[in-house]
Motif scaffolding. Structure first.
Motif, PDB file in Angstrom:
ATOM      1  N   ARG A  25     -25.136   3.406   3.374  1.00 59.25           N
ATOM      2  CA  ARG A  25     -24.280   3.128   2.213  1.00 59.25           C
ATOM      3  C   ARG A  25     -23.268   2.032   2.509  1.00 59.25           C
ATOM      4  NH1 ARG A  25     -21.000   7.790  -0.199  1.00 59.25           N
ATOM      5  NH2 ARG A  25     -19.577   6.093  -0.556  1.00 59.25           N
ATOM      6  N   ALA A  26     -22.719   2.026   3.707  1.00 60.60           N
ATOM      7  CA  ALA A  26     -21.697   1.035   4.084  1.00 60.60           C
ATOM      8  C   ALA A  26     -22.275  -0.363   4.269  1.00 60.60           C
ATOM      9  CB  ALA A  26     -20.992   1.487   5.358  1.00 60.60           C
ATOM     10  N   THR A  28     -23.696  -2.159   2.268  1.00 67.24           N
ATOM     11  CA  THR A  28     -23.568  -2.977   1.056  1.00 67.24           C
ATOM     12  C   THR A  28     -22.119  -3.217   0.647  1.00 67.24           C
ATOM     13  OG1 THR A  28     -23.678  -1.043  -0.401  1.00 67.24           O
ATOM     14  CG2 THR A  28     -25.757  -2.087   0.184  1.00 67.24           C
ATOM     15  N   LYS A  29     -21.171  -2.707   1.408  1.00 71.16           N
ATOM     16  CA  LYS A  29     -19.758  -2.841   1.041  1.00 71.16           C
ATOM     17  C   LYS A  29     -19.256  -4.266   1.174  1.00 71.16           C
ATOM     18  CE  LYS A  29     -16.496   0.251   1.857  1.00 71.16           C
ATOM     19  NZ  LYS A  29     -15.592   1.065   2.633  1.00 71.16           N
ATOM     20  N   ASP A  30     -18.342  -4.631   0.266  1.00 70.38           N
ATOM     21  CA  ASP A  30     -17.637  -5.905   0.396  1.00 70.38           C
ATOM     22  C   ASP A  30     -16.638  -5.787   1.536  1.00 70.38           C
ATOM     23  OD1 ASP A  30     -18.765  -7.419  -1.588  1.00 70.38           O
ATOM     24  OD2 ASP A  30     -17.301  -6.874  -3.102  1.00 70.38           O
ATOM     25  N   ARG A  31     -16.509  -6.840   2.277  1.00 69.62           N
ATOM     26  CA  ARG A  31     -15.526  -6.881   3.358  1.00 69.62           C
ATOM     27  C   ARG A  31     -14.645  -8.102   3.125  1.00 69.62           C
ATOM     28  NH1 ARG A  31     -19.741  -4.102   4.745  1.00 69.62           N
ATOM     29  NH2 ARG A  31     -19.651  -2.464   6.279  1.00 69.62           N
ATOM     30  N   SER A 131     -26.815  -5.381  -2.148  1.00 66.66           N
ATOM     31  CA  SER A 131     -26.137  -6.417  -1.374  1.00 66.66           C
ATOM     32  C   SER A 131     -26.239  -7.805  -1.995  1.00 66.66           C
ATOM     33  CB  SER A 131     -26.648  -6.441   0.063  1.00 66.66           C
ATOM     34  OG  SER A 131     -27.997  -6.832   0.062  1.00 66.66           O
TER      35      SER A 131
END
Length: 176
Positions: A25-26, A28-31, A131
Motif C-alpha cells: 500500500r505504501a 503508491t504514496k506521495d512523498r 502510482s
C-alpha cells in the motif's frame, strides 16, 4: 513436535503478511517535500536551466505567479515496471509462506490457501493503477546579493525523488 511452535509460527507469519500488505500500500504514496536549494547563478540563467530541466523530464509549465516569482510545473509520473513485478513476486512469496504454515496447522485448507497465490498479481496491478499520476513541482526563486557575488535561492516543493534528481543534475547546494 512442540505444540506451541506451530501457532506461534502462524502468528509471526500472519504479522509478516500484514506488514507486506502495508508495504504494498505504501508503494503508491506521495512523498512530497519542501527543499531550499542555492545556486551561484543569477536568477535569469537559473530559470532558463530549470525550464530546460523540467522540459527534458516531460513536465510543462502549469502556472506562473509573477508577483511571487513562483512557477508550477506538471508532469505525468509513469509507474515502474520493475517495481510492479517486484511487488507481485514479494506478494507471491508472502502468500506461499503463509500457505505452508497454514498447511502445517490445517492440512485440509492447504489447496485453498495455496490457490491464493494466484491473487499476487493484484498487488502489481494495484501499484500500476495507483502510482501513475499527475505530479506537480513548485519553484520560488529569490536572488540574494552580496558585495562580491550574486546567487539564487530556490524553494522547491515536489516529490523527494524528483528533488534529489534536480539537485544532482543542476548541481545545486542545499540551503539553510
Amino acid at each position: 513436535m512442540d505444540t506451541a511452535i506451530l501457532p506461534s509460527t502462524f502468528l509471526l507469519t500472519l504479522l509478516l503478511s500484514v506488514g507486506l500488505f502495508f508495504f504494498i500500500r505504501a508503494s503508491t504514496k506521495d512523498r512530497i517535500q519542501t527543499v531550499q536549494l542555492v545556486s551561484e547563478q543569477d536568477e535569469a540563467a537559473l530559470m532558463s536551466q530549470l525550464k530546460e530541466y523540467f522540459r527534458s523530464r516531460s513536465y510543462r509549465v502549469a502556472e506562473v505567479d509573477r508577483e511571487q516569482n513562483k512557477v508550477t510545473f506538471e508532469g505525468n509520473v509513469r509507474p515502474s515496471l520493475f517495481l510492479a513485478i517486484f511487488l507481485t513476486l514479494l506478494a507471491a512469496t508472502g502468500i506461499v509462506c503463509l500457505s505452508l504454515v497454514v498447511y502445517l496447522l490445517f492440512p485440509n485448507l492447504s489447496i485453498l490457501v495455496l490457490a491464493m497465490v494466484m491473487l499476487s498479481p493484484l498487488s502489481g496491478l494495484f501499484y500500476w493503477q495507483k502510482s501513475g499520476r499527475l505530479e506537480k513541482v513548485s519553484l520560488k526563486v529569490e536572488t540574494t546579493r552580496s558585495e562580491q557575488t550574486s546567487s539564487s535561492k530556490i524553494a522547491v516543493v515536489g516529490h523527494r525523488d524528483e528533488l534529489s534528481e534536480l539537485q544532482r543534475t543542476l548541481q545545486l547546494k542545499t540551503g539553510e
